[in-house]
Design a protein around this motif. Structure first.
Motif, short mmCIF file in Angstrom:
data_model
loop_
_atom_site.label_atom_id
_atom_site.label_comp_id
_atom_site.label_asym_id
_atom_site.label_seq_id
_atom_site.Cartn_x
_atom_site.Cartn_y
_atom_site.Cartn_z
N VAL A 43 -20.09 27.09 -7.03
CA VAL A 43 -19.32 26.72 -5.85
C VAL A 43 -20.26 26.34 -4.72
CG1 VAL A 43 -17.32 28.18 -6.40
CG2 VAL A 43 -19.17 29.10 -5.02
N TRP A 44 -19.74 25.55 -3.80
CA TRP A 44 -20.46 25.17 -2.59
C TRP A 44 -19.79 25.90 -1.44
CZ3 TRP A 44 -23.29 20.11 -2.67
CH2 TRP A 44 -24.12 20.00 -1.58
N ASP A 45 -20.49 26.86 -0.84
CA ASP A 45 -19.98 27.66 0.26
C ASP A 45 -20.39 26.99 1.57
OD1 ASP A 45 -18.77 29.79 1.58
OD2 ASP A 45 -20.61 30.96 1.61
N LYS A 46 -19.39 26.52 2.33
CA LYS A 46 -19.67 25.80 3.58
C LYS A 46 -19.06 26.56 4.75
CE LYS A 46 -19.86 21.21 1.56
NZ LYS A 46 -19.38 19.83 1.63
N GLY A 47 -19.83 26.69 5.79
CA GLY A 47 -19.35 27.32 7.01
C GLY A 47 -19.41 26.33 8.16
N VAL A 48 -18.34 26.25 8.95
CA VAL A 48 -18.29 25.33 10.08
C VAL A 48 -17.79 26.07 11.32
CG1 VAL A 48 -17.91 23.26 8.69
CG2 VAL A 48 -15.96 24.54 9.52
N ALA A 49 -18.20 25.59 12.49
CA ALA A 49 -17.67 26.08 13.76
C ALA A 49 -16.54 25.15 14.16
CB ALA A 49 -18.76 26.08 14.81
N HIS A 50 -15.50 25.73 14.76
CA HIS A 50 -14.36 24.90 15.15
C HIS A 50 -13.77 25.36 16.48
CE1 HIS A 50 -11.38 27.97 14.06
NE2 HIS A 50 -12.10 28.20 12.99
N VAL A 51 -13.07 24.45 17.11
CA VAL A 51 -12.29 24.72 18.32
C VAL A 51 -10.88 24.25 18.05
CG1 VAL A 51 -12.00 24.17 20.76
CG2 VAL A 51 -14.29 24.45 19.82
N TRP A 52 -9.92 25.13 18.20
CA TRP A 52 -8.52 24.82 17.91
C TRP A 52 -8.36 24.22 16.52
CZ3 TRP A 52 -4.75 26.95 20.35
CH2 TRP A 52 -4.90 27.32 21.68
N PHE A 53 -9.03 24.78 15.54
CA PHE A 53 -8.94 24.39 14.14
C PHE A 53 -9.48 22.98 13.87
CE2 PHE A 53 -5.46 27.37 15.03
CZ PHE A 53 -5.90 28.44 14.25
N ILE A 54 -10.24 22.42 14.78
CA ILE A 54 -10.89 21.13 14.58
C ILE A 54 -12.36 21.40 14.30
CG2 ILE A 54 -11.48 18.92 15.64
CD1 ILE A 54 -8.99 19.33 17.44
N PRO A 55 -12.86 21.06 13.12
CA PRO A 55 -14.27 21.33 12.80
C PRO A 55 -15.21 20.52 13.70
CG PRO A 55 -13.12 20.39 10.90
CD PRO A 55 -12.15 20.46 12.01
N LEU A 56 -16.22 21.20 14.24
CA LEU A 56 -17.17 20.54 15.13
C LEU A 56 -18.49 20.22 14.44
CD1 LEU A 56 -16.68 22.58 18.41
CD2 LEU A 56 -15.76 20.35 17.84
N PHE A 57 -19.13 21.25 13.88
CA PHE A 57 -20.43 21.04 13.24
C PHE A 57 -20.63 22.12 12.18
CE2 PHE A 57 -20.94 23.47 17.12
CZ PHE A 57 -21.65 24.57 16.71
N PRO A 58 -21.42 21.78 11.13
CA PRO A 58 -21.67 22.78 10.09
C PRO A 58 -22.65 23.86 10.58
CG PRO A 58 -22.80 20.74 9.60
CD PRO A 58 -21.98 20.48 10.82
N ILE A 59 -22.38 25.08 10.15
CA ILE A 59 -23.26 26.20 10.50
C ILE A 59 -24.25 26.44 9.36
CG2 ILE A 59 -23.36 28.67 10.95
CD1 ILE A 59 -20.62 28.43 12.24
N LYS A 60 -23.72 26.62 8.16
CA LYS A 60 -24.58 26.81 7.00
C LYS A 60 -23.87 26.30 5.76
CE LYS A 60 -23.21 31.59 6.16
NZ LYS A 60 -23.68 32.94 5.94
N SER A 61 -24.66 25.97 4.78
CA SER A 61 -24.13 25.46 3.53
C SER A 61 -25.04 25.95 2.42
CB SER A 61 -24.09 23.93 3.57
OG SER A 61 -23.66 23.44 2.34
#
Length: 84
Positions: free
Chosen positions: A33-51
Protein backbone atom coordinates in the motif's frame (compact mmCIF):
# COMPACT_ATOMS: atom_id res chain seq x y z
CA UNK A 1 -14.47 33.11 10.70
CA UNK A 2 -13.20 29.75 11.82
CA UNK A 3 -10.65 27.77 9.82
CA UNK A 4 -10.47 24.06 10.50
CA UNK A 5 -6.98 22.64 9.97
CA UNK A 6 -6.24 18.95 10.04
CA UNK A 7 -4.39 16.00 8.57
CA UNK A 8 -5.58 12.93 6.78
CA UNK A 9 -3.87 9.60 6.15
CA UNK A 10 -5.15 7.28 3.48
CA UNK A 11 -3.78 3.98 2.19
CA UNK A 12 -3.96 3.28 -1.54
CA UNK A 13 -3.44 -0.40 -2.53
CA UNK A 14 -0.64 -1.03 -5.03
CA UNK A 15 -0.85 -4.82 -5.36
CA UNK A 16 -0.07 -8.05 -3.57
CA UNK A 17 2.49 -10.87 -3.70
CA UNK A 18 3.04 -14.19 -1.95
CA UNK A 19 6.08 -14.47 0.33
CA UNK A 20 7.07 -15.69 3.80
CA UNK A 21 6.30 -13.20 6.56
CA UNK A 22 9.18 -11.94 8.71
CA UNK A 23 6.99 -11.75 11.81
CA UNK A 24 4.90 -14.97 11.77
CA UNK A 25 6.89 -17.10 9.31
CA UNK A 26 3.80 -18.20 7.32
CA UNK A 27 3.76 -18.00 3.52
CA UNK A 28 0.80 -15.69 2.82
CA UNK A 29 -0.25 -12.90 0.48
CA UNK A 30 1.27 -9.54 1.36
CA UNK A 31 -0.51 -6.33 0.38
CA UNK A 32 1.59 -3.36 -0.78
CA UNK A 33 0.00 0.00 0.00
CA UNK A 34 0.95 3.64 -0.44
CA UNK A 35 0.32 5.54 2.80
CA UNK A 36 -0.17 9.25 2.07
CA UNK A 37 -0.68 12.02 4.57
CA UNK A 38 -1.91 15.50 3.62
CA UNK A 39 -2.73 18.71 5.47
CA UNK A 40 -6.11 20.22 4.73
CA UNK A 41 -8.36 23.18 5.51
CA UNK A 42 -12.10 22.56 5.42
CA UNK A 43 -11.47 19.14 3.84
CA UNK A 44 -9.56 20.68 0.91
CA UNK A 45 -6.08 19.11 0.60
CA UNK A 46 -3.32 21.71 0.62
CA UNK A 47 0.04 19.95 0.56
CA UNK A 48 1.46 16.47 1.25
CA UNK A 49 3.02 15.88 4.66
CA UNK A 50 4.54 12.45 4.17
CA UNK A 51 4.28 9.55 1.80
CA UNK A 52 5.57 6.02 2.28
CA UNK A 53 5.00 2.52 0.96
CA UNK A 54 4.11 -0.28 3.37
CA UNK A 55 3.79 -4.07 3.19
CA UNK A 56 0.98 -5.68 5.21
CA UNK A 57 1.01 -9.44 5.95
CA UNK A 58 -2.25 -11.22 5.13
CA UNK A 59 -1.85 -13.70 8.00
CA UNK A 60 -0.77 -11.78 11.09
CA UNK A 61 -1.46 -8.24 9.75
CA UNK A 62 2.08 -7.10 10.60
CA UNK A 63 3.00 -3.81 8.91
CA UNK A 64 6.54 -3.04 7.80
CA UNK A 65 8.14 -0.50 5.46
CA UNK A 66 8.38 -1.50 1.81
CA UNK A 67 11.87 -2.30 0.52
CA UNK A 68 13.13 -0.62 -2.67
CA UNK A 69 14.25 -4.06 -3.89
CA UNK A 70 10.63 -5.24 -4.06
CA UNK A 71 10.01 -3.13 -7.16
CA UNK A 72 11.37 -6.00 -9.29
CA UNK A 73 8.92 -8.57 -7.87
CA UNK A 74 5.91 -9.05 -10.13
CA UNK A 75 2.66 -8.02 -8.48
CA UNK A 76 -0.19 -10.49 -8.83
CA UNK A 77 -3.57 -9.78 -10.31
CA UNK A 78 -6.22 -7.38 -9.18
CA UNK A 79 -5.91 -5.78 -5.77
CA UNK A 80 -8.60 -7.18 -3.53
CA UNK A 81 -9.08 -10.02 -1.13
CA UNK A 82 -6.06 -12.35 -0.95
CA UNK A 83 -6.47 -15.83 -2.40
CA UNK A 84 -7.22 -18.62 0.07
Amino acid sequence: MVLVFGTRHKRYPIGFFRAPCRACGAVTDHLRVWDKGVAHVWFIPLFPIKSKRLVICGGCVAVRPDLPGLDGIPIGGVVGLPSQ
